[in-house]
Design a protein around this motif. Sequence first.
Motif, PDB file in Angstrom:
ATOM      1  N   VAL A 179       3.391  -4.342   8.937  1.00  0.00           N
ATOM      2  CA  VAL A 179       2.597  -3.154   8.669  1.00  0.00           C
ATOM      3  C   VAL A 179       3.394  -1.904   9.047  1.00  0.00           C
ATOM      4  N   SER A 180       3.201  -0.835   8.289  1.00  0.00           N
ATOM      5  CA  SER A 180       3.850   0.438   8.616  1.00  0.00           C
ATOM      6  C   SER A 180       2.884   1.569   8.309  1.00  0.00           C
ATOM      7  N   ARG A 181       3.227   2.732   8.792  1.00  0.00           N
ATOM      8  CA  ARG A 181       2.451   3.949   8.523  1.00  0.00           C
ATOM      9  C   ARG A 181       3.389   4.981   7.937  1.00  0.00           C
ATOM     10  N   LYS A 182       2.826   5.919   7.197  1.00  0.00           N
ATOM     11  CA  LYS A 182       3.610   7.006   6.616  1.00  0.00           C
ATOM     12  C   LYS A 182       3.036   8.331   7.088  1.00  0.00           C
ATOM     13  N   ALA A 183       3.900   9.258   7.351  1.00  0.00           N
ATOM     14  CA  ALA A 183       3.458  10.568   7.849  1.00  0.00           C
ATOM     15  C   ALA A 183       2.478  11.234   6.888  1.00  0.00           C
ATOM     16  N   VAL A 184       2.659  11.021   5.574  1.00  0.00           N
ATOM     17  CA  VAL A 184       1.787  11.666   4.593  1.00  0.00           C
ATOM     18  C   VAL A 184       0.413  11.021   4.499  1.00  0.00           C
ATOM     19  N   ARG A 185       0.258   9.825   5.057  1.00  0.00           N
ATOM     20  CA  ARG A 185      -1.041   9.126   5.062  1.00  0.00           C
ATOM     21  C   ARG A 185      -1.264   8.532   6.448  1.00  0.00           C
ATOM     22  N   PRO A 186      -1.477   9.362   7.468  1.00  0.00           N
ATOM     23  CA  PRO A 186      -1.536   8.874   8.847  1.00  0.00           C
ATOM     24  C   PRO A 186      -2.689   7.923   9.139  1.00  0.00           C
ATOM     25  N   ASN A 187      -3.719   7.908   8.316  1.00  0.00           N
ATOM     26  CA  ASN A 187      -4.870   7.047   8.569  1.00  0.00           C
ATOM     27  C   ASN A 187      -4.836   5.760   7.748  1.00  0.00           C
ATOM     28  N   ALA A 188      -3.705   5.488   7.108  1.00  0.00           N
ATOM     29  CA  ALA A 188      -3.587   4.303   6.265  1.00  0.00           C
ATOM     30  C   ALA A 188      -2.504   3.379   6.806  1.00  0.00           C
ATOM     31  N   GLU A 189      -2.682   2.099   6.570  1.00  0.00           N
ATOM     32  CA  GLU A 189      -1.674   1.110   6.919  1.00  0.00           C
ATOM     33  C   GLU A 189      -1.103   0.559   5.624  1.00  0.00           C
ATOM     34  N   PHE A 190       0.208   0.338   5.604  1.00  0.00           N
ATOM     35  CA  PHE A 190       0.897  -0.122   4.407  1.00  0.00           C
ATOM     36  C   PHE A 190       1.530  -1.481   4.657  1.00  0.00           C
ATOM     37  N   TYR A 191       1.279  -2.409   3.757  1.00  0.00           N
ATOM     38  CA  TYR A 191       1.875  -3.738   3.791  1.00  0.00           C
ATOM     39  C   TYR A 191       2.686  -3.853   2.503  1.00  0.00           C
ATOM     40  N   VAL A 192       3.966  -4.054   2.621  1.00  0.00           N
ATOM     41  CA  VAL A 192       4.855  -4.068   1.451  1.00  0.00           C
ATOM     42  C   VAL A 192       5.266  -5.497   1.140  1.00  0.00           C
ATOM     43  N   PHE A 193       5.223  -5.823  -0.140  1.00  0.00           N
ATOM     44  CA  PHE A 193       5.642  -7.132  -0.619  1.00  0.00           C
ATOM     45  C   PHE A 193       6.939  -6.990  -1.405  1.00  0.00           C
ATOM     46  N   SER A 194       7.695  -8.042  -1.461  1.00  0.00           N
ATOM     47  CA  SER A 194       8.949  -8.063  -2.206  1.00  0.00           C
ATOM     48  C   SER A 194       8.665  -7.850  -3.698  1.00  0.00           C
ATOM     49  N   HIS A 195       9.352  -6.911  -4.293  1.00  0.00           N
ATOM     50  CA  HIS A 195       9.155  -6.628  -5.721  1.00  0.00           C
ATOM     51  C   HIS A 195       9.472  -7.854  -6.568  1.00  0.00           C
ATOM     52  N   SER A 196      10.545  -8.562  -6.211  1.00  0.00           N
ATOM     53  CA  SER A 196      10.940  -9.723  -7.019  1.00  0.00           C
ATOM     54  C   SER A 196       9.875 -10.803  -7.028  1.00  0.00           C
ATOM     55  N   LYS A 197       9.198 -11.022  -5.880  1.00  0.00           N
ATOM     56  CA  LYS A 197       8.140 -12.027  -5.844  1.00  0.00           C
ATOM     57  C   LYS A 197       6.917 -11.581  -6.637  1.00  0.00           C
ATOM     58  N   CYS A 198       6.555 -10.317  -6.524  1.00  0.00           N
ATOM     59  CA  CYS A 198       5.383  -9.812  -7.249  1.00  0.00           C
ATOM     60  C   CYS A 198       5.633  -9.775  -8.759  1.00  0.00           C
ATOM     61  N   ALA A 199       6.852  -9.431  -9.161  1.00  0.00           N
ATOM     62  CA  ALA A 199       7.188  -9.321 -10.594  1.00  0.00           C
ATOM     63  C   ALA A 199       7.082 -10.669 -11.308  1.00  0.00           C
ATOM     64  N   THR A 200       7.333 -11.751 -10.592  1.00  0.00           N
ATOM     65  CA  THR A 200       7.284 -13.073 -11.206  1.00  0.00           C
ATOM     66  C   THR A 200       6.002 -13.842 -10.885  1.00  0.00           C
ATOM     67  N   CYS A 201       5.063 -13.186 -10.222  1.00  0.00           N
ATOM     68  CA  CYS A 201       3.832 -13.847  -9.808  1.00  0.00           C
ATOM     69  C   CYS A 201       2.957 -14.179 -11.019  1.00  0.00           C
ATOM     70  N   PRO A 202       2.450 -15.405 -11.103  1.00  0.00           N
ATOM     71  CA  PRO A 202       1.571 -15.749 -12.215  1.00  0.00           C
ATOM     72  C   PRO A 202       0.182 -15.098 -12.134  1.00  0.00           C
ATOM     73  N   LEU A 203      -0.187 -14.607 -10.942  1.00  0.00           N
ATOM     74  CA  LEU A 203      -1.492 -13.967 -10.796  1.00  0.00           C
ATOM     75  C   LEU A 203      -1.429 -12.531 -11.272  1.00  0.00           C
TER      76      LEU A 203
END
Length: 143
Positions: free
Chosen positions: A119-143
Amino acid sequence: MHGEFYDGYLRDIMIDPESQLITGLDVLPANGDEARNAAALVEAEERAQGNDIEQLSIDAIGFNGAVLRTLTDPQGLDLDAFAPARDFNPTPGFDSSEFEVIDDGQRVRCPAGEVSGKVSRKAVRPNAEFYVFSHSKCATCPL
């Protein structure tokens, strides 16, 4: 955020509908809660002018259950509040409720079983939490 993030301020203005005179003004940071500030503006005008505001028309930012309850509470401001309904069409993809929180909230698992980065936070969205997924895994995801 109006399409993109920016630094700056929000200006909240109350205008008398009959005279078109500005009766209240507040400046909030760009990430301020404009909808919740409506109650503070109403209260400030009623104190300053010694009047009792009966109705409030607010833009779609005011179409917020908690805000509308505060504005219309008979034991509180007791206003007739008018706000156009917001478009709640979901964005493409998965709802956040479909992700499983794991590792004491440090990561999430998506419906396909992939695990996010920490999890990470960004200064521009201090009240939000960000979870980042690998682009390569998402791009090939069947869902």
